[in-house]
Design an enzyme around this catalytic site. Structure first.
Site, short mmCIF file in Angstrom:
data_model
loop_
_atom_site.label_atom_id
_atom_site.label_comp_id
_atom_site.label_asym_id
_atom_site.label_seq_id
_atom_site.Cartn_x
_atom_site.Cartn_y
_atom_site.Cartn_z
N GLY A 14 15.33 7.86 -8.80
CA GLY A 14 15.61 9.15 -8.72
C GLY A 14 14.78 9.93 -9.56
O GLY A 14 15.01 11.40 -9.73
N ASP A 34 14.37 3.59 -0.08
CA ASP A 34 13.83 2.68 -0.88
C ASP A 34 14.60 1.49 -0.50
O ASP A 34 15.55 1.38 0.08
CB ASP A 34 14.09 3.01 -2.38
CG ASP A 34 12.99 2.28 -3.32
OD1 ASP A 34 12.39 3.01 -3.95
OD2 ASP A 34 13.27 1.03 -3.46
N ILE A 57 10.06 1.48 5.20
CA ILE A 57 9.72 2.97 5.71
C ILE A 57 9.11 2.53 7.27
O ILE A 57 9.33 3.35 7.97
CB ILE A 57 8.70 3.59 4.77
CG1 ILE A 57 9.20 4.07 3.45
CG2 ILE A 57 7.76 4.50 5.77
CD1 ILE A 57 8.32 4.59 2.41
N GLU A 58 8.44 1.33 7.33
CA GLU A 58 7.93 0.86 8.51
C GLU A 58 9.12 0.76 9.61
O GLU A 58 8.82 0.92 10.83
CB GLU A 58 7.06 -0.58 8.39
CG GLU A 58 6.08 -0.40 7.49
CD GLU A 58 6.75 -1.07 6.14
OE1 GLU A 58 6.44 -2.28 6.06
OE2 GLU A 58 7.37 -0.33 5.58
N SER A 76 6.01 7.94 -4.21
CA SER A 76 5.24 7.23 -5.25
C SER A 76 5.05 5.83 -4.75
O SER A 76 5.85 5.12 -4.99
CB SER A 76 6.27 7.16 -6.38
OG SER A 76 5.43 6.64 -7.68
N CYS A 79 2.45 0.83 -6.64
CA CYS A 79 1.08 0.73 -7.60
C CYS A 79 0.35 -0.63 -7.56
O CYS A 79 -0.58 -0.36 -8.25
CB CYS A 79 1.50 1.37 -8.69
SG CYS A 79 2.36 0.17 -9.87
N SER A 369 9.15 3.74 -12.80
CA SER A 369 9.54 5.03 -12.58
C SER A 369 8.34 5.92 -13.02
O SER A 369 7.39 5.28 -13.44
CB SER A 369 10.73 5.59 -13.40
OG SER A 369 11.21 6.58 -12.72
#
Length: 384
Positions: A14, A34, A57-58, A76, A79, A369
């Site tokens: 969050g 998420d 998400i897909e 975000s 990474c 985060s």
């Protein structure tokens, strides 16, 4: 301004939501998404009234996105495909699949979001994923700004240099100017520091050494160069940055014994530790491996400040194991608590963890985060 409807992708624990609250912008997070179950437990604990989708998400269709029209998109993305310690797979890494899916969906939305903010690690700005993002934004009629920012620029004594992109539809009176963004993040006077805030236009690969290479985690106390020592001294003398002690829990609330570095770790990794004192104005980036691994995962705190560190480390390699341990124990070195790490990452005191979350899990999600205060400043600039 009317309340903005916000979609939070890769919502984690969050951080973006807290930044939105911190910014003072009138807004409502209409959905957070998420797949990390631990992070989702923490998110729901702190934001029980926010709709949280525990799915990939897909797996969310274009029609699903269109059913919750949103004015702002916060994200975000993973990474790992862009860090130097990884394989640097970029868009070939399966973990970028969801981000590429978002870029494919964006032009096809029934209503484009007015504002977009993206955060990622150094390395993203020279990636193919970034190139695709920029191409998509331009095709959709967005103006955008890219910048590298560290929390030290907002007075927080923690190095966490990150890439940010803010975008707004061209009808929103143009883009935020580089000068305005840099004015909002005045860089502390750190002589020789690799952490320089920079507006990226275009991005320059040379600005993007990996966090793990330059944050001090690999620098040893007795093996550090003169430049390393001067940099740390300069950071500690910079009065624009607050002291570590401002972010520590009250001593009565910390079971110090629980966080002391074990003898085995001290003997094996003493020279790898980045040691800070309560009066220091610097600490290195905390990663998800903090508390489990030593090298490059975050600073440790020297509790016994009456003991001079130089005296402890002088001639340490010539001592027996037992003598070496007795010397090192004088410093009373401990890990920062998860609450203290959260403080250094700008999370408010209202943020908390559910009881069932272990210390290891807390460090892990915090390491993944972002800094709340930095994102909050960027959101204010984006919407102003």
């Amino acid at each position: 301004m009317e309340g903005l409807r916000v979609l939070e992708l890769y919502s984690g624990i969050g951080g973006m939501h807290y930044a939105l609250k911190e910014s003072g912008i009138t807004a409502q997070v209409v959905a957070a998404i998420d797949i990390n179950t631990t992070a989702n437990q923490i998110y729901t604990h702190n934001f029980p009234d926010t709709t949280l989708w525990n799915k990939t998400i897909e797996g969310i269709t274009l029609d699903d996105f269109n059913k919750l029209p949103f004015d702002m998109l916060l994200m975000s993305p993973p990474c790992q495909p862009f860090t130097r310690i990884g394989l640097q797979g970029d868009i070939a890494d399966p973990r970028t699949k969801s981000f590429l899916y978002i870029l494919d969906l964006l032009p096809r939305l029934s209503r484009l979001p007015r504002f977009i903010l993206l955060e990622n690690v150094k390395g993203f700005e020279s990636s193919s994923a970034r190139d695709r993002l920029v191409k998509t934004l331009m095709e959709c009629g967005y103006t955008f700004q890219e910048i590298m920012v560290s929390p030290t620029s907002v007075g927080i004594p923690n190095s966490r240099l990150r890439y940010f992109l803010t975008a707004k539809l061209s009808a929103e009176n143009g883009s935020t100017q580089s000068s305005k963004i840099l004015d909002a993040f005045p860089h502390p006077a750190e002589s020789g520091s690799p952490e320089r805030n920079a507006a990226l236009d275009p991005p320059h690969p040379a600005t993007c050494q990996p966090e793990e290479d330059m944050q001090g985690g690999h620098v040893l106390y007795k093996q550090e160069t003169k430049i390393d020592a001067q940099r740390k001294l300069s950071q500690n003398n910079d009065l624009s940055v607050r002291q570590i002690q401002d972010f520590l829990e009250p001593q009565r609330e910390v079971n110090v014994e629980h966080y002391l570095l074990p003898p085995r770790t001290l003997l094996r990794y003493a020279l790898l530790l980045d040691i800070v004192q309560p009066t220091c104005r610097r600490s290195v980036c905390f990663t998800k491996g903090y508390g489990r691994y030593v090298e490059g995962t975050g600073s440790v705190l020297q509790c016994c400040t009456e003991t001079e560190m130089e005296k402890v480390f002088r001639g340490l390699d010539q001592l027996s194991e037992e003598e070496k341990l007795q010397q090192l124990l004088k410093l009373q070195l401990r890990y920062f608590t998860p609450r203290e790490v959260a403080n250094l990452m700008g999370f408010p005191q209202s943020f908390s963890f559910p009881k069932q979350i272990s210390t290891k899990q807390k460090y892990r999600v915090l390491g993944n985060s972002l800094n709340v205060v930095v994102v909050s400043r960027l959101l204010q600039l984006l919407v102003s």
